[in-house]
Design a protein around this motif. Structure first.
Motif, PDB file in Angstrom:
ATOM      1  N   PRO A 146    -109.713  -2.355-111.727  1.00 54.95           N
ATOM      2  CA  PRO A 146    -108.846  -2.679-112.720  1.00 54.95           C
ATOM      3  C   PRO A 146    -109.701  -2.633-114.188  1.00 54.95           C
ATOM      4  O   PRO A 146    -110.528  -3.383-114.249  1.00 54.95           O
ATOM      5  CB  PRO A 146    -108.163  -3.790-112.536  1.00 54.95           C
ATOM      6  N   LEU A 202    -108.859   1.747-112.545  1.00 55.68           N
ATOM      7  CA  LEU A 202    -107.177   1.715-112.444  1.00 55.68           C
ATOM      8  C   LEU A 202    -106.987   1.180-113.977  1.00 55.68           C
ATOM      9  O   LEU A 202    -106.899  -0.102-114.085  1.00 55.68           O
ATOM     10  CB  LEU A 202    -106.929   0.751-111.301  1.00 55.68           C
ATOM     11  N   VAL A 222    -105.254  -0.089-117.155  1.00 52.28           N
ATOM     12  CA  VAL A 222    -104.116  -0.431-117.873  1.00 52.28           C
ATOM     13  C   VAL A 222    -103.663   0.185-119.477  1.00 52.28           C
ATOM     14  O   VAL A 222    -104.635   0.498-119.944  1.00 52.28           O
ATOM     15  CB  VAL A 222    -103.930  -2.163-117.913  1.00 52.28           C
ATOM     16  N   ASP A 223    -102.574   0.688-119.467  1.00 54.08           N
ATOM     17  CA  ASP A 223    -102.432   1.246-120.801  1.00 54.08           C
ATOM     18  C   ASP A 223    -102.366   0.191-121.870  1.00 54.08           C
ATOM     19  O   ASP A 223    -101.689  -0.623-121.926  1.00 54.08           O
ATOM     20  CB  ASP A 223    -100.865   1.974-120.707  1.00 54.08           C
ATOM     21  N   ALA A 253     -99.148  -0.849-123.056  1.00 56.00           N
ATOM     22  CA  ALA A 253     -98.207  -1.454-122.136  1.00 56.00           C
ATOM     23  C   ALA A 253     -97.753  -3.059-122.667  1.00 56.00           C
ATOM     24  O   ALA A 253     -98.713  -3.562-123.064  1.00 56.00           O
ATOM     25  CB  ALA A 253     -98.717  -1.514-120.655  1.00 56.00           C
ATOM     26  N   GLU A 300    -100.390  -4.762-116.116  1.00 58.34           N
ATOM     27  CA  GLU A 300     -99.833  -4.836-114.615  1.00 58.34           C
ATOM     28  C   GLU A 300    -100.928  -3.731-113.782  1.00 58.34           C
ATOM     29  O   GLU A 300    -101.203  -3.020-114.344  1.00 58.34           O
ATOM     30  CB  GLU A 300     -98.392  -4.585-114.405  1.00 58.34           C
ATOM     31  N   ASP A 318    -101.292  -0.900-111.740  1.00 56.99           N
ATOM     32  CA  ASP A 318    -100.287   0.123-111.416  1.00 56.99           C
ATOM     33  C   ASP A 318    -100.411   0.853-109.986  1.00 56.99           C
ATOM     34  O   ASP A 318    -101.321   1.071-109.421  1.00 56.99           O
ATOM     35  CB  ASP A 318    -100.891   1.398-112.287  1.00 56.99           C
ATOM     36  N   ASP A 357     -98.856   2.431-107.891  1.00 58.39           N
ATOM     37  CA  ASP A 357     -98.471   4.145-107.595  1.00 58.39           C
ATOM     38  C   ASP A 357     -99.877   4.657-107.803  1.00 58.39           C
ATOM     39  O   ASP A 357    -100.353   5.348-106.854  1.00 58.39           O
ATOM     40  CB  ASP A 357     -97.613   4.805-108.312  1.00 58.39           C
ATOM     41  N   ARG A 358    -100.502   4.263-108.844  1.00 63.87           N
ATOM     42  CA  ARG A 358    -101.859   5.029-108.955  1.00 63.87           C
ATOM     43  C   ARG A 358    -102.813   4.487-107.945  1.00 63.87           C
ATOM     44  O   ARG A 358    -103.873   5.025-107.471  1.00 63.87           O
ATOM     45  CB  ARG A 358    -102.543   4.607-110.308  1.00 63.87           C
ATOM     46  N   GLU A 367     -96.389  -9.572-106.940  1.00 68.71           N
ATOM     47  CA  GLU A 367     -97.428  -8.649-107.367  1.00 68.71           C
ATOM     48  C   GLU A 367     -98.900  -8.257-106.368  1.00 68.71           C
ATOM     49  O   GLU A 367     -98.971  -7.328-106.164  1.00 68.71           O
ATOM     50  CB  GLU A 367     -98.094  -8.755-108.741  1.00 68.71           C
TER      51      GLU A 367
END
Ligand SMILES: Cc1ncc(COP(=O)(O)O)c(C=O)c1O
Length: 383
Positions: A112, A133, A135-136, A139, A143, A145, A147-148, A177
């Motif tokens: 991440p 992974l 994080v935008d 955002a 969180e 992601d 799906d990714r 989570e």
């Protein structure tokens, strides 16, 4: 109970954080606190040094350290840890590496990002591909992601290096989570290394949920823990590897000793003292860090109103988005123009601009000066 170090004391106590900067620079970079070591830990260390305890530590799993950590985990996190499955290791960085080298399946490592900077190299040194992974930065909430994460595992990734609570996101992931993470990992037969070094630093009465405390994780995960961030003892070198399955524990112990032979006896003493006698100090520390965090939020609102800071749920590290001020590297500007050292965001996510990580575990006065100086540095036009 939490005693602020004076500048002179901090220079003597913290040769990395304070010693690697020029005397006129205020340091708010590396994750160490400008507070005196907890009295029970200091006393245990003094007793050990007075007794001449400078040799090799005792080897092996469990023992007094296992009992101390299991007690701490039960009181602090409501977690059940088998003391026999607590294994000392030099530090968290080395512990993560050992798990990757001897327990985790070969294959891609999901990380991440932004993430703890030295761990960006963890995939490379363990012969793996790193899969970020990300994080935008826009955002609302940081969180994982899922799906990714699922796509990474579907495409052949084998391991997730989780940081829980997260540095630098400041998130303490909830049980729900983590259950989502578990579902993805189990679906693909993956593995998790859970770096939980910041676990004691969960703020506002939140719960720290160890990944191993989530049902159905015991056979595919190891958590790496340490009192060193919360008790300011990073130089003493004794972290712990915690497993929840006999199989993983036995495989860990069966690994050649050269993988894991260098924790220190004083680190062991400090860890046992922190876990056994540190609760009251830790509670005071968390209250102090909540005050510092709240002060930081107020200071940013007043002096850097365009800065973005997501809620800091854990750690004493604030991830501050300063993109609105239009500088690629605000940490470099802050150092150059105003003599304050922050950690640059691109250390945590290569290529990311406009972010800094600010360590707020200092005095209220210093934190105020840090923000004033940062504001002066970034509100001047680019030179
Ligand atoms: C998430 C995380 N992991 C590991 C470390 C380093 O731990 P150690 O000094 O035990 O290697 C840090 C230090 O700040 C950290 O933030």
């Amino acid at each position: 109970m939490i005693r602020d170090l004076t500048d002179d004391e901090a220079r003597a106590a913290l040769p990395c954080k304070w010693g690697e900067v020029a005397p006129d620079v205020l340091p708010a970079w590396v994750a160490e606190m400008d507070y005196a070591v907890a009295e029970p830990v200091r006393e245990a260390l003094l007793r050990a040094v007075t007794a001449g305890m400078t040799g090799y530590p005792p080897g092996g799993a469990g023992g007094a350290l296992g009992d101390a950590y299991a007690g701490f985990a039960a009181r602090q996190f409501g977690a059940t840890v088998d003391p026999a499955r607590v294994v000392p290791t030099v530090d968290v960085t080395a512990g993560v590496r050992i798990v990757l080298d001897v327990l985790a399946p070969a294959g891609g490592l999901v990380f991440p990002v932004p993430g703890y900077s030295p761990q960006l190299a963890m995939a490379d040194v363990t012969g793996r591909e790193r899969l970020d992974l990300v994080v935008d930065p826009d955002a609302e909430r940081a969180e994982l992601d899922l799906d990714r994460l699922d796509r990474f595992f579907a495409d052949g990734a084998r391991v997730l290096l989780l940081t829980q609570p997260h540095n630098p996101w400041g998130r303490a992931f909830s049980r729900a989570e983590l259950e989502g993470v578990r579902d993805v990992v189990v679906r693909h037969g993956g593995f998790v290394v859970s770096d939980e070094i910041h676990a004691p630093l969960v703020l506002d009465g939140r719960e720290h949920v160890s990944y191993l405390a989530v049902d159905g994780t015991a056979d595919h995960a190891v958590s790496v823990v340490s009192p060193s961030k919360a008790f300011n003892t990073a130089g003493l070198k004794c972290a712990q590897l915690v497993t929840a399955s006999d199989l993983l524990h036995e495989r860990l112990l069966a690994a050649p000793g050269i993988h894991n032979d260098s924790w220190s006896v004083l680190g062991l003493v400090a860890a046992e003292a922190s876990y056994t006698h540190g609760d009251a100090w830790l509670a005071a520390l968390r209250r102090r860090l909540e005050d510092q965090r709240d002060l930081l939020v107020r200071l940013l609102a007043e002096h850097l109103p365009l800065a973005r800071l997501r809620p800091v749920e854990a750690t004493y590290l604030a991830w501050v988005d300063l993109r609105a001020y239009g500088h690629d590297d605000p940490a470099a500007l802050a150092l150059e123009r105003e003599r304050v050292r922050l950690a640059p965001g691109h250390d945590y996510q290569p290529g990311l601009t406009g972010h800094v990580r600010l360590n707020f575990a200092t005095s209220a006065d210093r934190l105020t000066t840090i923000v004033h100086r940062l504001a002066a540095a970034v509100t001047l036009p680019p030179s």
